[in-house]
Design an enzyme around this catalytic site. Sequence first.
Site, short mmCIF file in Angstrom:
data_model
loop_
_atom_site.label_atom_id
_atom_site.label_comp_id
_atom_site.label_asym_id
_atom_site.label_seq_id
_atom_site.Cartn_x
_atom_site.Cartn_y
_atom_site.Cartn_z
N TRP A 12 -8.52 -7.84 2.66
CA TRP A 12 -8.20 -8.68 1.50
C TRP A 12 -7.35 -7.92 0.48
O TRP A 12 -7.63 -7.94 -0.72
CB TRP A 12 -9.47 -9.22 0.85
CG TRP A 12 -10.25 -10.20 1.67
CD1 TRP A 12 -10.34 -10.25 3.04
CD2 TRP A 12 -11.08 -11.26 1.20
NE1 TRP A 12 -11.17 -11.26 3.45
CE2 TRP A 12 -11.65 -11.91 2.33
CE3 TRP A 12 -11.44 -11.73 -0.06
CZ2 TRP A 12 -12.51 -13.00 2.23
CZ3 TRP A 12 -12.30 -12.80 -0.18
CH2 TRP A 12 -12.83 -13.44 0.96
N LEU A 23 0.83 -1.20 0.00
CA LEU A 23 0.00 0.00 0.00
C LEU A 23 0.86 1.25 0.00
O LEU A 23 0.58 2.21 -0.73
CB LEU A 23 -0.94 0.00 1.20
CG LEU A 23 -1.84 1.23 1.36
CD1 LEU A 23 -2.70 1.44 0.12
CD2 LEU A 23 -2.70 1.11 2.61
N ASP A 66 10.92 4.20 13.39
CA ASP A 66 10.25 3.34 14.34
C ASP A 66 9.08 4.13 14.90
O ASP A 66 9.26 5.05 15.71
CB ASP A 66 11.22 2.94 15.45
CG ASP A 66 10.56 2.12 16.55
OD1 ASP A 66 9.35 1.83 16.45
OD2 ASP A 66 11.26 1.76 17.52
N ILE A 67 7.86 3.79 14.48
CA ILE A 67 6.70 4.60 14.85
C ILE A 67 6.37 4.48 16.33
O ILE A 67 5.55 5.25 16.84
CB ILE A 67 5.46 4.27 14.01
CG1 ILE A 67 4.99 2.82 14.24
CG2 ILE A 67 5.72 4.54 12.52
CD1 ILE A 67 3.63 2.52 13.64
N TYR A 69 -4.61 -9.90 16.55
CA TYR A 69 -4.39 -8.89 15.50
C TYR A 69 -5.51 -7.87 15.51
O TYR A 69 -5.27 -6.65 15.49
CB TYR A 69 -4.30 -9.59 14.15
CG TYR A 69 -4.29 -8.65 12.97
CD1 TYR A 69 -3.20 -7.81 12.73
CD2 TYR A 69 -5.37 -8.60 12.09
CE1 TYR A 69 -3.18 -6.96 11.64
CE2 TYR A 69 -5.36 -7.76 11.00
CZ TYR A 69 -4.27 -6.93 10.78
OH TYR A 69 -4.27 -6.08 9.70
N TRP A 78 1.90 -4.32 12.08
CA TRP A 78 2.20 -5.74 12.27
C TRP A 78 1.07 -6.47 11.57
O TRP A 78 -0.08 -6.43 11.99
CB TRP A 78 2.22 -6.08 13.76
CG TRP A 78 2.43 -7.53 14.08
CD1 TRP A 78 1.60 -8.56 13.75
CD2 TRP A 78 3.53 -8.12 14.77
NE1 TRP A 78 2.11 -9.75 14.20
CE2 TRP A 78 3.31 -9.51 14.83
CE3 TRP A 78 4.69 -7.60 15.35
CZ2 TRP A 78 4.17 -10.40 15.45
CZ3 TRP A 78 5.57 -8.48 15.97
CH2 TRP A 78 5.31 -9.86 16.03
N THR A 79 1.37 -7.16 10.47
CA THR A 79 0.33 -7.80 9.66
C THR A 79 0.39 -9.32 9.73
O THR A 79 -0.40 -9.99 9.04
CB THR A 79 0.42 -7.35 8.20
OG1 THR A 79 1.73 -7.64 7.69
CG2 THR A 79 0.13 -5.86 8.07
#
Length: 293
Positions: free
Chosen positions: A152, A13, A37-38, A126, A62-63
């Site tokens: 998706w 993305l 680093d957020i 998650y 984190w996905t």
Amino acid sequence: MSRWLVTGAGGMLGQDLLARLAAAGESAAGLDRTALDITDPGAARTALAAHTPDVVVNCAAWTAVDDAEAKEAEALAVNGTGPRVLAEACEVSGAVLIQVSTDYVFAGDARAPYGEDDPTAPRSAYGRTKLAGERAVLETLPETGFVVRTAWLYGAGGGNFVRTMIKLEGIKDTLDVVDDQLGQPTWTGDLADRLVLLGTAALAGTAPAGVYHGTSGGETTWFGFTREIFRLLGADPERVRPTTSEAFVRPAPRPAYSVLGHDRWKAAGIEPIRDWRTALAEAFPALVRAERG
């Protein structure tokens, strides 16, 4: 011309968003996880001071859905603390913040599309961590914080379901694919377009802050999605066979129903994303090139 900062810029993305911003003539900087680093407040403030963005879009996340079940604290740091840190930095700088979120914040047991204001009830680590990030942004930035839930996702810039199916079509005689989970395949290019429009409308004062649903129109199952991928490849869709979620048990529960409604876009004067089949057909040549070279 407005100034944009995209975090998580190395992902599918993030890549498409930077490309869309460049095409729109906007000034945009992208920072991947090695550059920012957020979860570090000092680093976030420094990044915003250096780039002075009008709009920050947080694509960092984190996905790894299944890994989050065993590493929820680590996932929460990225998905929950990170957005709060960015929101606090935007509160100081005055930038608009768009936080990308997920359908996993819902229970996944509905029978009609989830509205933007429907109750959340995540069933996975998650989903819980992403919901924490949503709340952090909306609480910290009630007038300039935006959450865009998607689902998706696929794109040419990284690994995803479409690219995996393109690869498997060439090496498998048949594929068994889950047919009891409904959702909306969404091209990152289409979502990136909506993020640009939303940020622009936010700066113009024509988009109300809050939650938006950034998924394609229509709905299908993973089985139906795969058959359409095979059709576009010129392969026999009958090689794709339906199966159930019980055949692919994973650590994190998958939503049986991930269809999202899109009513909030009307308030911002923005058209929702088009039908998933139309988008897939347009995106497909680049996906094949990315996977097969």
